[in-house]
Scaffold this active site. Structure first.
Site, short mmCIF file in Angstrom:
data_model
loop_
_atom_site.label_atom_id
_atom_site.label_comp_id
_atom_site.label_asym_id
_atom_site.label_seq_id
_atom_site.Cartn_x
_atom_site.Cartn_y
_atom_site.Cartn_z
N GLY A 173 -23.81 3.80 4.25
CA GLY A 173 -22.94 4.40 3.22
C GLY A 173 -23.34 3.94 1.84
O GLY A 173 -23.14 2.77 1.47
N VAL A 174 -23.94 4.87 1.06
CA VAL A 174 -24.36 4.49 -0.29
C VAL A 174 -23.54 5.29 -1.32
O VAL A 174 -24.07 6.00 -2.15
CB VAL A 174 -25.88 4.64 -0.51
N GLY A 175 -22.22 5.16 -1.21
CA GLY A 175 -21.31 5.76 -2.17
C GLY A 175 -21.14 4.83 -3.36
O GLY A 175 -22.08 4.15 -3.79
N HIS A 176 -19.92 4.75 -3.87
CA HIS A 176 -19.67 3.94 -5.07
C HIS A 176 -20.14 2.50 -4.90
O HIS A 176 -20.88 1.96 -5.72
CB HIS A 176 -18.17 3.94 -5.40
N VAL A 177 -19.69 1.85 -3.82
CA VAL A 177 -20.00 0.43 -3.64
C VAL A 177 -21.41 0.25 -3.06
O VAL A 177 -22.20 -0.55 -3.58
CB VAL A 177 -18.97 -0.27 -2.72
N LYS A 230 0.87 -1.18 0.00
CA LYS A 230 0.00 0.00 0.00
C LYS A 230 0.90 1.22 0.00
O LYS A 230 2.06 1.15 0.43
CB LYS A 230 -0.86 -0.01 1.28
P1 NAD Z 1 -17.32 6.17 -1.27
O1 NAD Z 1 -16.52 7.29 -0.67
O2 NAD Z 1 -17.77 6.28 -2.67
O3 NAD Z 1 -18.63 5.91 -0.38
C1 NAD Z 1 -18.65 6.00 1.01
C2 NAD Z 1 -19.99 6.60 1.39
O4 NAD Z 1 -20.11 6.56 2.81
C3 NAD Z 1 -20.14 8.06 0.95
O5 NAD Z 1 -21.37 8.23 0.28
C4 NAD Z 1 -20.13 8.83 2.28
O6 NAD Z 1 -20.94 10.01 2.24
C5 NAD Z 1 -20.68 7.80 3.25
N1 NAD Z 1 -20.33 7.99 4.65
C6 NAD Z 1 -19.19 8.47 5.18
N2 NAD Z 1 -19.27 8.47 6.51
C7 NAD Z 1 -20.47 7.96 6.84
C8 NAD Z 1 -21.14 7.70 8.06
N3 NAD Z 1 -20.57 7.97 9.24
N4 NAD Z 1 -22.38 7.17 8.01
C9 NAD Z 1 -22.98 6.91 6.84
N5 NAD Z 1 -22.39 7.15 5.65
C10 NAD Z 1 -21.17 7.67 5.65
O7 NAD Z 1 -16.44 4.86 -1.03
P2 NAD Z 1 -16.63 3.44 -1.75
O8 NAD Z 1 -15.67 3.36 -2.88
O9 NAD Z 1 -18.05 3.17 -1.94
O10 NAD Z 1 -16.06 2.47 -0.62
C11 NAD Z 1 -16.82 2.20 0.56
C12 NAD Z 1 -15.99 1.37 1.53
O11 NAD Z 1 -15.59 0.16 0.90
C13 NAD Z 1 -14.70 2.05 2.00
O12 NAD Z 1 -14.44 1.65 3.33
C14 NAD Z 1 -13.64 1.44 1.09
O13 NAD Z 1 -12.35 1.43 1.69
C15 NAD Z 1 -14.17 0.04 0.92
N6 NAD Z 1 -13.74 -0.61 -0.32
C16 NAD Z 1 -14.05 -0.05 -1.50
C17 NAD Z 1 -13.63 -0.66 -2.69
C18 NAD Z 1 -13.96 -0.09 -4.04
O14 NAD Z 1 -13.86 -0.81 -5.04
N7 NAD Z 1 -14.38 1.17 -4.14
C19 NAD Z 1 -12.89 -1.87 -2.62
C20 NAD Z 1 -12.62 -2.43 -1.37
C21 NAD Z 1 -13.05 -1.79 -0.22
#
Ligand code: NAD
Length: 345
Positions: free
Chosen positions: A179-183, A80
């Site tokens: 958390g309804v971001g990307h994943v 990392k």
């Molecule tokens: P992202 O930043 O797109 O989404 C995260 C979401 O969580 C955002 O919408 C944010 O507003 C919300 N959030 C933040 N704090 C919060 C809280 N206290 N309560 C509720 N919602 C909250 O990130 P992502 O890419 O969707 O990844 C989500 C998680 O999965 C992260 O922990 C990341 O490390 C892990 N992850 C992601 C991937 C990937 O392919 N993107 C791969 C492995 C692990």
């Protein structure tokens, strides 16, 4: 700052500190283990409060990547990188090119990719100064790993509800997603299509409202999601979602989500087991993205083969849950032991 006596130092093979005065780069690359192959892991750009905080993060995350790649059966080790900087303010092409030169100095022992604070576009800039970059996309397909990660979590949840709830389908299953971001958003769509009933939360109220309306989902506050009346809790926001007080309040009997490092401390795994809650080891469930990046490095990339590999997460978890049941252990300890068998040989 201590390194070899640092609590998160875990026989890391190499830790490289890099600086570049002209661009302001201050970065650390940690290579945890390369026994199964070169160390692949994302580049996190974050305004760490101290060098120590950055070192702690990179030591933990690089170790996690070794375990993740081993259990996803990839020919990769774990590494990392972190840059101590505010991605919104300090991220310049010069900084990224300087980072590329630092990555290049490791001659392919470390392969970088996107992570929080870095994007596919940033990877293209880094690729100007090193070839050791993953996640650049493939044949017109975006390099965004999140659709693959979401698919992997969906497969993981199939195994988790089978072992934790004795169910073979998602019809009417109540799932709370934090958390309804990307994943999280893509996971929500897949679960909705499969018949699940959703309760969603996010600190971004606008995005949350739109998604919930399109999926006929309920919404709740970030503080109340742990107490939601659901079968499955899916942490898909930040790390350390599962503290002792959260676990005490959980109504869900299964935890399965995408977030990295969900357990606030290792003993939380015991607490979950004591409460009869089946915990899905995060790094097993969220390996879909790294699986796809690993396939991009091959000459025989095929989307159906990638999806089949990701679907294998379900089988790996079946094995972990079954072994945990047999040994009266918790799934996290079993996953760790299985990973160590694979990367230590
Ligand atoms: P992202 O930043 O797109 O989404 C995260 C979401 O969580 C955002 O919408 C944010 O507003 C919300 N959030 C933040 N704090 C919060 C809280 N206290 N309560 C509720 N919602 C909250 O990130 P992502 O890419 O969707 O990844 C989500 C998680 O999965 C992260 O922990 C990341 O490390 C892990 N992850 C992601 C991937 C990937 O392919 N993107 C791969 C492995 C692990």
């Amino acid at each position: 700052m201590t390194v070899f006596s640092h609590p998160d130092f875990d026989h890391h093979q190499r830790i490289v500190f890099g600086a570049d005065a002209a661009s302001g780069l201050r970065a650390i690359i940690a290579i945890h283990n390369t026994r199964r192959g070169p160390a692949l892991g994302g580049l996190r750009i974050y305004p760490y409060a101290s060098d120590d905080e950055a070192l702690t993060d990179v030591l933990r995350l690089s170790r996690g990547m070794t375990y993740k790649s081993a259990l996803a059966d990839l020919p990769l080790g774990g590494g990392k990188a972190v840059i101590i900087a505010d991605p919104r303010r300090d991220k310049t092409p010069e900084l990224l090119r300087a980072m590329g030169r630092l990555v290049d100095s490791l001659n392919g022992d470390y392969i970088t990719a996107e992570d929080s604070g870095s994007s596919e576009a940033d990877m293209r800039v880094i690729a100007e100064t090193t070839e050791h970059v993953g996640g650049l996309g493939h044949d017109g397909v975006s390099g965004d790993p999140s659709p693959f990660t979401a698919k992997g979590v969906f497969c993981a949840m199939r195994s988790a509800v089978r072992h934790g709830l004795g169910r073979d389908d998602f019809d009417g299953l109540r799932v709370g997603i934090q958390g309804v971001g990307h994943v999280g958003a893509q996971l929500a769509r897949q679960l909705h299509e499969a018949g699940a009933r959703l309760i969603l939360t996010d600190v971004d109220r606008d995005a949350l409202g739109q998604l919930a309306a399109s999926l006929e989902a309920d919404i709740t506050t970030p503080e109340a999601i742990a107490e939601a009346d659901v079968d499955v809790f899916a942490p898909c926001a930040m790390g350390a979602a599962l503290s002792a007080s959260v676990v005490e309040r959980l109504k869900a009997r299964v935890v399965c989500g995408a977030a990295n490092n969900q357990l606030a401390s290792p003993d939380i795994a015991d607490l979950l087991k004591a409460r009869g809650i089946l915990y899905t080891p995060d790094y097993v469930a969220n390996a879909g993205g790294v699986i796809e990046i690993a396939w991009q490095r091959r000459h025989d990339y095929r989307r159906d083969a990638v999806m089949a590999h990701i679907a294998g997460i379900e089988t790996t978890l079946d094995e972990i849950f079954e072994r945990a049941r047999r040994e009266d252990s918790d799934p996290n300890s079993v996953a760790d032991a299985l990973a160590r068998e694979r990367f230590r040989g």
